[in-house]
Design a protein around this motif. Structure first.
Motif, short mmCIF file in Angstrom:
data_model
loop_
_atom_site.label_atom_id
_atom_site.label_comp_id
_atom_site.label_asym_id
_atom_site.label_seq_id
_atom_site.Cartn_x
_atom_site.Cartn_y
_atom_site.Cartn_z
N GLY A 1 56.54 88.83 0.72
CA GLY A 1 55.43 87.92 0.44
C GLY A 1 54.18 88.67 0.05
O GLY A 1 53.99 89.83 0.42
N THR A 2 53.34 88.00 -0.73
CA THR A 2 52.07 88.57 -1.15
C THR A 2 50.99 87.51 -1.03
O THR A 2 51.29 86.31 -0.94
CB THR A 2 52.12 89.03 -2.63
OG1 THR A 2 52.34 87.90 -3.45
CG2 THR A 2 53.19 90.06 -2.86
N CYS A 3 49.76 87.94 -1.03
CA CYS A 3 48.62 87.03 -1.12
C CYS A 3 47.41 87.85 -1.54
O CYS A 3 47.46 89.08 -1.58
CB CYS A 3 48.39 86.27 0.18
SG CYS A 3 47.95 87.28 1.58
N HIS A 4 46.31 87.19 -1.84
CA HIS A 4 45.08 87.90 -2.19
C HIS A 4 44.52 88.57 -0.95
O HIS A 4 44.64 88.06 0.15
CB HIS A 4 44.03 86.91 -2.73
CG HIS A 4 44.34 86.38 -4.08
ND1 HIS A 4 44.22 87.13 -5.23
CD2 HIS A 4 44.77 85.16 -4.48
CE1 HIS A 4 44.55 86.39 -6.27
NE2 HIS A 4 44.89 85.19 -5.85
N ASP B 1 53.73 71.69 -8.59
CA ASP B 1 54.48 72.81 -8.01
C ASP B 1 53.83 74.16 -8.28
O ASP B 1 54.14 75.14 -7.61
CB ASP B 1 55.90 72.85 -8.56
CG ASP B 1 56.77 71.74 -8.02
OD1 ASP B 1 56.33 71.05 -7.07
OD2 ASP B 1 57.87 71.55 -8.54
N LEU B 2 52.93 74.22 -9.26
CA LEU B 2 52.31 75.48 -9.63
C LEU B 2 50.80 75.41 -9.44
O LEU B 2 50.20 74.34 -9.53
CB LEU B 2 52.58 75.81 -11.10
CG LEU B 2 54.03 75.98 -11.53
CD1 LEU B 2 54.10 76.21 -13.03
CD2 LEU B 2 54.69 77.11 -10.78
N ARG C 1 56.72 79.08 -2.34
CA ARG C 1 55.70 79.90 -1.66
C ARG C 1 55.78 81.34 -2.16
O ARG C 1 55.89 82.29 -1.39
CB ARG C 1 55.85 79.84 -0.14
CG ARG C 1 55.45 78.48 0.40
CD ARG C 1 55.58 78.42 1.87
NE ARG C 1 56.79 77.66 2.16
CZ ARG C 1 57.52 77.80 3.23
NH1 ARG C 1 57.19 78.65 4.15
NH2 ARG C 1 58.58 77.07 3.41
N GLN C 2 55.71 81.47 -3.50
CA GLN C 2 55.95 82.77 -4.11
C GLN C 2 55.01 83.01 -5.28
O GLN C 2 54.70 82.10 -6.05
CB GLN C 2 57.40 82.82 -4.59
CG GLN C 2 57.83 84.12 -5.17
CD GLN C 2 59.30 84.06 -5.55
OE1 GLN C 2 59.80 83.03 -5.99
NE2 GLN C 2 60.00 85.16 -5.39
#
Length: 147
Positions: A64-67, A82-83, A100-101
């Motif tokens: 997983g990634t996030c800012h 969805d986006l 969640r990607q």
């Protein structure tokens, strides 16, 4: 520097034959946690990336990634819940809500993206950057369309 090693009490890397228990992830490691099965462990980094490392192969798998800095803008494409797209200090990212990607990351070195929008057709991501320029990108590839 993102290096993970299994070490003995003498601080030497543990090896089994030619295999050395050493691997690398992106960014400095901020957390480690053994998985419930005990067959691997989770690793978090300063760049808000989560990895799973299997104890046998010792290969990191990005989970997983996030800012990891401020987010300045969020846009949802028309007719597509969805986006969504985010603008941040280091990049623009396209996300899939259901999975969640992160699907795409667009970076312009040494610049901050302050605003984003999509054309009504969804064919272009239009963005405003800290150098005062407007840049447009293809949403499928992240390639620059025009400045």
């Amino acid at each position: 520097d993102g290096t993970i090693k299994f070490m003995n009490p003498s601080l030497n890397t543990i090896s089994v034959g030619a295999f050395e228990y050493k691997t690398k992830v992106t960014g400095a490691i901020t957390s480690l946690s053994v998985s419930p099965s005990g067959l691997g462990f989770y690793c978090g980094t300063e760049f808000s990336q989560r990895y799973y490392v299997d104890m046998k192969s010792f290969e990191p798998e990005l989970r997983g990634t996030c800012h990891y800095e401020a987010i300045f803008d969020v846009k949802f494409p028309r007719g597509c819940s969805d986006l969504f797209i985010t603008a941040s200090v280091h990049d623009i990212r396209v996300w899939n809500c259901r999975l969640r990607q992160e699907l795409l990351r667009i970076q312009v070195p040494n610049l901050t993206c302050h605003s984003i929008d999509l054309t009504p057709s969804g064919s272009t991501i239009v963005s405003g950057w800290s150098d005062g320029k407007i840049r447009a990108f293809y949403p499928e590839s992240g390639k620059l369309k025009f400045v």
